[in-house]
Scaffold this active site. Structure first.
Site, PDB file in Angstrom:
ATOM      1  N   GLU A 462      34.584  20.030  34.127  1.00 17.73           N
ATOM      2  CA  GLU A 462      33.487  20.421  35.500  1.00 17.73           C
ATOM      3  C   GLU A 462      33.712  22.044  35.693  1.00 17.73           C
ATOM      4  O   GLU A 462      32.765  22.875  36.114  1.00 17.73           O
ATOM      5  CB  GLU A 462      33.735  19.900  36.839  1.00 17.73           C
ATOM      6  CG  GLU A 462      33.628  17.952  36.816  1.00 17.73           C
ATOM      7  CD  GLU A 462      32.163  18.038  36.304  1.00 17.73           C
ATOM      8  OE1 GLU A 462      31.495  18.838  36.633  1.00 17.73           O
ATOM      9  OE2 GLU A 462      32.119  16.688  35.635  1.00 17.73           O
ATOM     10  N   HIS A 465      31.308  23.854  33.812  1.00 20.36           N
ATOM     11  CA  HIS A 465      29.821  23.732  34.342  1.00 20.36           C
ATOM     12  C   HIS A 465      30.111  25.240  35.692  1.00 20.36           C
ATOM     13  O   HIS A 465      29.022  25.574  35.816  1.00 20.36           O
ATOM     14  CB  HIS A 465      29.679  22.625  35.301  1.00 20.36           C
ATOM     15  CG  HIS A 465      29.030  21.514  34.151  1.00 20.36           C
ATOM     16  ND1 HIS A 465      28.121  21.689  33.517  1.00 20.36           N
ATOM     17  CD2 HIS A 465      29.387  20.455  34.050  1.00 20.36           C
ATOM     18  CE1 HIS A 465      27.724  20.410  32.751  1.00 20.36           C
ATOM     19  NE2 HIS A 465      28.519  19.586  33.302  1.00 20.36           N
TER      20      HIS A 465
HETATM   21 ZN   LIG Z   1      29.032  17.615  32.745  1.00 20.96          ZN
END
Ligand SMILES: [Zn+2]
Length: 671
Positions: A462, A465
């Site tokens: 995450e 991202h």
């Molecule tokens: Zn992902």
């Protein structure tokens, strides 16, 4: 009194003033924001001036600012900290938003102006990013059917409505089949199961109001049951029920629905001028064409199948030692694989956990971003929507880059899973705005909070991202950060997971919660070895599903999807003891909606790229090679969707990704 969501926030970094917002503010704020956006769209569509890039495309980019604010705040709390009021609002908002956006894409006057700018594109002297935004805007309208008229337009409307109904029915049938089936277990039947499985079976029995423990079709129950139950007859019954979901005949049978969905998709693609649904769907993806997808999947298929066949022999031998003759069956695989894993990679999760403290893993993710990109993180003391949220200001060379928020702990009000979203995306138009990015996870709370290895990977995933959002450096918000092709969006996140596996990172940050000692090398090796276990099976069950999905949408729609599925598997030579990860009657990725239809391949596509991209660092001299890091930021993390994904990858790597690094990483060929 002004609605606090729509008012000037006057907060540090212009973060939403969560402490001043009440749930009753959302509906009126959305109402006002939708009205404002509608007026902005009408002004663009009905302008008496000749259409230009500025008064059409840029005006569309600039419109909807209030709506972005309202939705940024609302979807953050609705996902991470819901309550009955917020759930009601979400149910009310989703059809409202769907209607709003389909009204815009059906606006003929607006589309005529977009098309006029598109026609004139050669003469407009646009920057590369402007050309790209124009192309994406125009293509978005065309793909939604804006260029259709008369009968074709009416038919398209009917098809979309029917597909929405069928997708919902498919999901509901699947849920009904999963809910209705259960298998009574006697105390004897529980023998050999780990405590957490027996506890879950007892809890399930109470929930079903059965006399004793039961087995259900909940993934978290049936998968460990198949792994640990020594009772072959019970495993067979459970497995057969699991793979029959959606194919039990009667009202909840999904087979006719799948067939109708495929036919409607084919017709929809044909109305828009595409030769197949797969061609239509892949137009916006990095893969671009069904042939390229098939090509990649087949390169992975052959070595994966070979590995699975070798593993099947080992497992069959184990089974024969148990006195069972005949072939290894699908209900045997998980069981013997789990026993083999224990024998070969005995990894004690309980002993591992104290080395993976949440706070140290957050530090590790920041430290890698510091070494790679020079980012610095300073804790912020600001009011957010829940006391568990933490925030940091992200800077580089003393300049503000972003605000990063971490909301790490599981709680009843949070939906499951982990995700990254931008409460505000980076852009320079119509004004400069720095990103506000949030990572939401579901880790167990504790003092100190400790993670499993999978949790730690999720944290890095995450955060990858988040870097894609925070390092974004584009002009227009519609191509900012993670606004990229679906088969490209997981590249930064999956790539970042590799830094967790860098030995020097674990050596520095995986320290024991009580003794402060670094993780022993032997344990580290076991962790990494266990991650690669049974990859032949995992790859085969996944790739088979992806190839069936592709075959359904490439060319004419099959009248009998089950027959088509059987044909594809026979052609592939699917190993006897392995089923598809998702078979047609319960393949929700493909039939519950449009999201992953002829797109199930994209997980593998991204994985091929992340393995190949990390290999670029290793080839260049190490995980922190400064030139590679600079190239990664310049060509991939800062560019969002402002260029074609393939061009971005080429610029970073100097060539397109090959499957070799993935095959090595999964242990399917020798490293
Ligand atoms: Zn992902």
């Amino acid at each position: 009194m002004t609605n606090p969501i729509l008012a000037d926030w006057q907060t540090p970094f212009d973060i939403a003033p969560f402490d001043r917002i009440a749930d009753s503010d959302f509906a009126p704020a959305l109402e006002a924001a939708l009205a404002e956006h509608r007026a902005e769209i009408a002004a663009i569509a009905d302008s008496p001036e000749a259409p230009t890039f500025a008064n059409v495309v840029e005006a569309l980019e600039a419109a909807g600012g209030a709506l972005d604010r309202v939705l940024g705040v609302f979807f953050t709390v609705a996902g991470a900290d819901s309550n009955p009021a917020r759930e009601d609002l979400q149910r009310a908002f989703s059809p409202q938003l769907a209607a709003h956006f389909s009204e815009i894409s059906a606006n003929k006057a607006l589309f005529a102006r977009v098309a006029a700018v598109w026609e004139a594109r050669e003469d407009l002297e646009l920057t590369d990013e402007q050309q790209r935004v124009l192309m994406l805007t125009h293509r978005g309208f065309v793909r939604s059917g804006a260029a259709l008229s008369g009968e074709a337009e009416a038919r398209m409307k009917d098809i979309k409505a029917r597909l929405a109904v069928l997708g919902t029915e498919f999901t509901q049938n699947l849920l009904a089949d999963e809910r209705d089936w259960f298998m009574d277990l006697s105390e004897e039947d529980l023998e050999g199961l780990p405590d957490f499985v027996t506890a879950a079976a007892r809890a399930a029995g109470q929930e079903k109001q059965a006399a004793g423990p039961v087995m259900t079709l909940s993934r978290s129950l049936i998968v460990p049951f198949l792994q640990f139950s020594p009772r072959r007859d019970l495993r067979e019954r459970a497995y057969r029920a699991w793979v029959a979901r959606g194919a039990n005949g009667g009202k909840t049978d999904n087979r006719a629905i799948a067939s109708e969905i495929l036919a409607l998709r084919e017709e929809r693609a044909a109305l828009l001028g595409y030769d197949s649904f797969a061609t239509y769907k892949l137009e916006t993806e990095m893969a671009r064409s069904p042939d390229r997808v098939r090509d990649l999947l087949m390169q992975v298929w052959a070595p994966a199948r070979a590995r699975a066949e070798e593993d099947a022999e080992v497992l069959t031998a184990m089974m024969q030692k148990d006195g069972i003759n005949g072939p290894l069956e699908p209900w045997d695989w998980h069981y013997y694989a789990a026993r083999r894993r224990k024998a070969e990679h005995d990894l004690d999760e309980a002993a591992l956990k104290p080395y993976l403290q949440l706070d140290r893993m957050i530090e590790a993710s920041f430290a890698c971003a510091n070494r790679l990109f020079g980012l610095e993180f300073r804790p912020l003391d600001i009011a957010l929507y829940h006391p568990d949220c933490r925030a940091w200001e992200v800077t580089r060379d003393g300049r503000h880059v972003a605000v990063f928020i971490g909301d790490y702990f599981a709680r009843g009000s949070k939906r499951s899973g982990a995700w990254c979203s931008a409460m505000r995306a980076q852009a320079r138009f119509p004004r400069t705005q720095a990103p506000v990015v949030i990572n939401v996870c579901n880790f167990a709370k504790g003092d100190p909070a400790l993670l499993s290895y999978d949790d730690a990977r999720t944290l890095f995933h995450e955060f990858g991202h988040a870097l894609h959002q925070m390092l974004s450096d584009v002009t227009y918000e519609s191509v900012s950060g993670t606004s990229v092709a679906r088969d490209f969006v997981e590249l930064p996140s999956q790539l970042y997971e590799h830094w967790l596996e860098v030995p020097e990172v674990l050596a520095e940050f995986a320290t024991h919660a009580e003794t402060g000692e670094p993780m022993p090398t032997e344990m580290l090796e076991k962790v990494l070895g266990a991650a690669n276990f049974d990859q032949g099976f995992q790859t085969v069950e996944y790739v088979a599903s992806a190839l069936v999905d592709l075959a359904f949408h490439d060319g004419a729609a099959p009248p009998d999807p089950m027959a088509k599925q059987a044909e594809v598997l026979a052609e592939l030579g699917m190993p006897h003891a392995i089923g598809m990860r998702h078979a047609t009657p319960h393949f929700a990725h493909v039939f519950a909606g449009d999201g992953y239809s002829s797109g199930y391949y994209s997980y593998m596509w991204s994985e091929v790229m992340d393995a190949d991209a990390f290999a670029a660092f290793e080839e260049a001299g190490g995980a922190f090679d400064p030139e590679r890091a600079e190239a990664l930021e310049r060509h991939i993390l800062s560019t969002g969707g402002s260029r074609e994904a393939e061009d971005l990858y080429l610029a970073f790597r100097g060539r397109l990704p090959g499957v070799e690094a993935l095959l090595k990483g999964r242990g399917l060929i020798a490293a």
